[in-house]
Design a protein around this motif. Sequence first.
Motif, PDB file in Angstrom:
ATOM      1  N   ALA A 116       0.825  -1.206   0.000  1.00  0.00           N
ATOM      2  CA  ALA A 116       0.000   0.000   0.000  1.00  0.00           C
ATOM      3  C   ALA A 116       0.860   1.257   0.000  1.00  0.00           C
ATOM      4  O   ALA A 116       0.541   2.228  -0.676  1.00  0.00           O
ATOM      5  CB  ALA A 116      -0.940  -0.001   1.198  1.00  0.00           C
ATOM      6  N   ARG A 117       1.953   1.222   0.754  1.00  0.00           N
ATOM      7  CA  ARG A 117       2.780   2.415   0.900  1.00  0.00           C
ATOM      8  C   ARG A 117       3.497   2.792  -0.389  1.00  0.00           C
ATOM      9  O   ARG A 117       3.523   3.959  -0.767  1.00  0.00           O
ATOM     10  CB  ARG A 117       3.818   2.174   1.997  1.00  0.00           C
ATOM     11  CG  ARG A 117       3.726   3.116   3.146  1.00  0.00           C
ATOM     12  CD  ARG A 117       4.850   2.978   4.132  1.00  0.00           C
ATOM     13  NE  ARG A 117       5.612   1.753   4.112  1.00  0.00           N
ATOM     14  CZ  ARG A 117       5.347   0.681   4.862  1.00  0.00           C
ATOM     15  NH1 ARG A 117       4.329   0.678   5.673  1.00  0.00           N
ATOM     16  NH2 ARG A 117       6.104  -0.391   4.790  1.00  0.00           N
ATOM     17  N   GLU A 118       4.085   1.830  -1.068  1.00  0.00           N
ATOM     18  CA  GLU A 118       4.896   2.148  -2.241  1.00  0.00           C
ATOM     19  C   GLU A 118       4.087   2.790  -3.372  1.00  0.00           C
ATOM     20  O   GLU A 118       4.483   3.828  -3.879  1.00  0.00           O
ATOM     21  CB  GLU A 118       5.642   0.913  -2.729  1.00  0.00           C
ATOM     22  CG  GLU A 118       6.806   0.562  -1.825  1.00  0.00           C
ATOM     23  CD  GLU A 118       7.565  -0.659  -2.305  1.00  0.00           C
ATOM     24  OE1 GLU A 118       7.304  -1.135  -3.423  1.00  0.00           O
ATOM     25  OE2 GLU A 118       8.428  -1.132  -1.552  1.00  0.00           O
ATOM     26  N   PRO A 119       2.948   2.208  -3.767  1.00  0.00           N
ATOM     27  CA  PRO A 119       2.180   2.879  -4.825  1.00  0.00           C
ATOM     28  C   PRO A 119       1.652   4.248  -4.381  1.00  0.00           C
ATOM     29  O   PRO A 119       1.607   5.171  -5.181  1.00  0.00           O
ATOM     30  CB  PRO A 119       1.014   1.918  -5.087  1.00  0.00           C
ATOM     31  CG  PRO A 119       1.462   0.609  -4.577  1.00  0.00           C
ATOM     32  CD  PRO A 119       2.402   0.904  -3.447  1.00  0.00           C
ATOM     33  N   LEU A 120       1.281   4.372  -3.112  1.00  0.00           N
ATOM     34  CA  LEU A 120       0.790   5.666  -2.644  1.00  0.00           C
ATOM     35  C   LEU A 120       1.894   6.710  -2.652  1.00  0.00           C
ATOM     36  O   LEU A 120       1.639   7.893  -2.881  1.00  0.00           O
ATOM     37  CB  LEU A 120       0.198   5.543  -1.238  1.00  0.00           C
ATOM     38  CG  LEU A 120      -1.149   4.830  -1.160  1.00  0.00           C
ATOM     39  CD1 LEU A 120      -1.556   4.614   0.292  1.00  0.00           C
ATOM     40  CD2 LEU A 120      -2.216   5.603  -1.908  1.00  0.00           C
ATOM     41  N   ALA A 121       3.126   6.281  -2.422  1.00  0.00           N
ATOM     42  CA  ALA A 121       4.244   7.221  -2.433  1.00  0.00           C
ATOM     43  C   ALA A 121       4.424   7.832  -3.815  1.00  0.00           C
ATOM     44  O   ALA A 121       4.948   8.944  -3.940  1.00  0.00           O
ATOM     45  CB  ALA A 121       5.521   6.522  -1.983  1.00  0.00           C
ATOM     46  N   GLY A 122       3.989   7.132  -4.861  1.00  0.00           N
ATOM     47  CA  GLY A 122       4.089   7.644  -6.220  1.00  0.00           C
ATOM     48  C   GLY A 122       3.026   8.674  -6.560  1.00  0.00           C
ATOM     49  O   GLY A 122       3.073   9.277  -7.618  1.00  0.00           O
ATOM     50  N   LEU A 123       2.072   8.862  -5.650  1.00  0.00           N
ATOM     51  CA  LEU A 123       1.023   9.857  -5.872  1.00  0.00           C
ATOM     52  C   LEU A 123       1.379  11.141  -5.136  1.00  0.00           C
ATOM     53  O   LEU A 123       1.983  11.112  -4.067  1.00  0.00           O
ATOM     54  CB  LEU A 123      -0.321   9.340  -5.333  1.00  0.00           C
ATOM     55  CG  LEU A 123      -0.877   8.058  -5.957  1.00  0.00           C
ATOM     56  CD1 LEU A 123      -2.164   7.649  -5.260  1.00  0.00           C
ATOM     57  CD2 LEU A 123      -1.101   8.227  -7.450  1.00  0.00           C
ATOM     58  N   SER A 124       0.961  12.246  -5.708  1.00  0.00           N
ATOM     59  CA  SER A 124       1.194  13.531  -5.035  1.00  0.00           C
ATOM     60  C   SER A 124       0.307  13.627  -3.796  1.00  0.00           C
ATOM     61  O   SER A 124      -0.650  12.852  -3.637  1.00  0.00           O
ATOM     62  CB  SER A 124       0.862  14.688  -5.987  1.00  0.00           C
ATOM     63  OG  SER A 124      -0.552  14.718  -6.207  1.00  0.00           O
ATOM     64  N   ASP A 125       0.612  14.597  -2.940  1.00  0.00           N
ATOM     65  CA  ASP A 125      -0.237  14.829  -1.769  1.00  0.00           C
ATOM     66  C   ASP A 125      -1.675  15.108  -2.201  1.00  0.00           C
ATOM     67  O   ASP A 125      -2.621  14.623  -1.584  1.00  0.00           O
ATOM     68  CB  ASP A 125       0.286  16.012  -0.940  1.00  0.00           C
ATOM     69  CG  ASP A 125       1.559  15.683  -0.182  1.00  0.00           C
ATOM     70  OD1 ASP A 125       1.930  14.494  -0.099  1.00  0.00           O
ATOM     71  OD2 ASP A 125       2.192  16.631   0.331  1.00  0.00           O
ATOM     72  N   THR A 126      -1.830  15.851  -3.262  1.00  0.00           N
ATOM     73  CA  THR A 126      -3.166  16.183  -3.768  1.00  0.00           C
ATOM     74  C   THR A 126      -3.886  14.925  -4.236  1.00  0.00           C
ATOM     75  O   THR A 126      -5.058  14.719  -3.908  1.00  0.00           O
ATOM     76  CB  THR A 126      -3.075  17.212  -4.925  1.00  0.00           C
ATOM     77  OG1 THR A 126      -2.405  18.382  -4.442  1.00  0.00           O
ATOM     78  CG2 THR A 126      -4.449  17.570  -5.457  1.00  0.00           C
ATOM     79  N   ASP A 127      -3.189  14.063  -4.977  1.00  0.00           N
ATOM     80  CA  ASP A 127      -3.799  12.819  -5.453  1.00  0.00           C
ATOM     81  C   ASP A 127      -4.222  11.929  -4.279  1.00  0.00           C
ATOM     82  O   ASP A 127      -5.294  11.335  -4.286  1.00  0.00           O
ATOM     83  CB  ASP A 127      -2.831  12.037  -6.347  1.00  0.00           C
ATOM     84  CG  ASP A 127      -2.630  12.675  -7.714  1.00  0.00           C
ATOM     85  OD1 ASP A 127      -3.469  13.516  -8.122  1.00  0.00           O
ATOM     86  OD2 ASP A 127      -1.630  12.326  -8.371  1.00  0.00           O
ATOM     87  N   ARG A 128      -3.353  11.822  -3.260  1.00  0.00           N
ATOM     88  CA  ARG A 128      -3.686  10.990  -2.095  1.00  0.00           C
ATOM     89  C   ARG A 128      -4.887  11.564  -1.353  1.00  0.00           C
ATOM     90  O   ARG A 128      -5.744  10.816  -0.876  1.00  0.00           O
ATOM     91  CB  ARG A 128      -2.473  10.844  -1.167  1.00  0.00           C
ATOM     92  CG  ARG A 128      -1.404   9.925  -1.740  1.00  0.00           C
ATOM     93  CD  ARG A 128      -0.390   9.454  -0.713  1.00  0.00           C
ATOM     94  NE  ARG A 128       0.185  10.495   0.097  1.00  0.00           N
ATOM     95  CZ  ARG A 128       1.239  11.240  -0.232  1.00  0.00           C
ATOM     96  NH1 ARG A 128       1.838  11.060  -1.396  1.00  0.00           N
ATOM     97  NH2 ARG A 128       1.707  12.151   0.590  1.00  0.00           N
ATOM     98  N   ALA A 129      -4.977  12.885  -1.252  1.00  0.00           N
ATOM     99  CA  ALA A 129      -6.115  13.512  -0.570  1.00  0.00           C
ATOM    100  C   ALA A 129      -7.402  13.263  -1.355  1.00  0.00           C
ATOM    101  O   ALA A 129      -8.450  12.966  -0.760  1.00  0.00           O
ATOM    102  CB  ALA A 129      -5.874  15.015  -0.392  1.00  0.00           C
ATOM    103  N   VAL A 130      -7.330  13.351  -2.675  1.00  0.00           N
ATOM    104  CA  VAL A 130      -8.513  13.080  -3.507  1.00  0.00           C
ATOM    105  C   VAL A 130      -8.939  11.620  -3.344  1.00  0.00           C
ATOM    106  O   VAL A 130     -10.126  11.327  -3.159  1.00  0.00           O
ATOM    107  CB  VAL A 130      -8.236  13.418  -4.992  1.00  0.00           C
ATOM    108  CG1 VAL A 130      -9.335  12.868  -5.899  1.00  0.00           C
ATOM    109  CG2 VAL A 130      -8.103  14.927  -5.176  1.00  0.00           C
TER     110      VAL A 130
END
Length: 150
Positions: A116-130
């Motif tokens: 879960a952590r590795e793919p999420l790290a590839g997203l921007s803060d904005t993408d993760r918040a969305v």
Amino acid sequence: MATTRTDPLTLEVVELIGAVVARYYEEYEQAAAAHSLTGAQARVLGLLSLDPLPMRRIAQKLKCEPSNVTGIVDRLEARGLVERRPDPADRRVKLAAPTEKGARTARELRASLDFAREPLAGLSDTDRAVLRDLLRRMLGMDPADPAVLS
């Protein structure tokens, strides 16, 4: 009457969510096995590492029968990972809580879950918040509510 959405986009999103969940559980089971735990034992230990809880509350959070939780806690207790202690608010209630060894094991388990952590790290803060807000909406939660899942 609810409308069933069977358009290709909805079906693809449902399949992708299923694939993410399946991969998460597969990795979780592997991480648990590396510590000689079942997935259920690892989930209980992880939950207790956040907050000591009575058996009934553990069962509610994991959506299972309290008798199942009792067996899991018994096995974790036998390994020195969990202990039962009186609830300071109500001495009649027993809380399950991690021992120092149990808290350390829970931290090691969390640290080993890269899926879960590795793919999420590839997203921007904005993408993760969305993504977070969309998942909260899907679960019927207020996207602006900072509360964690219970």
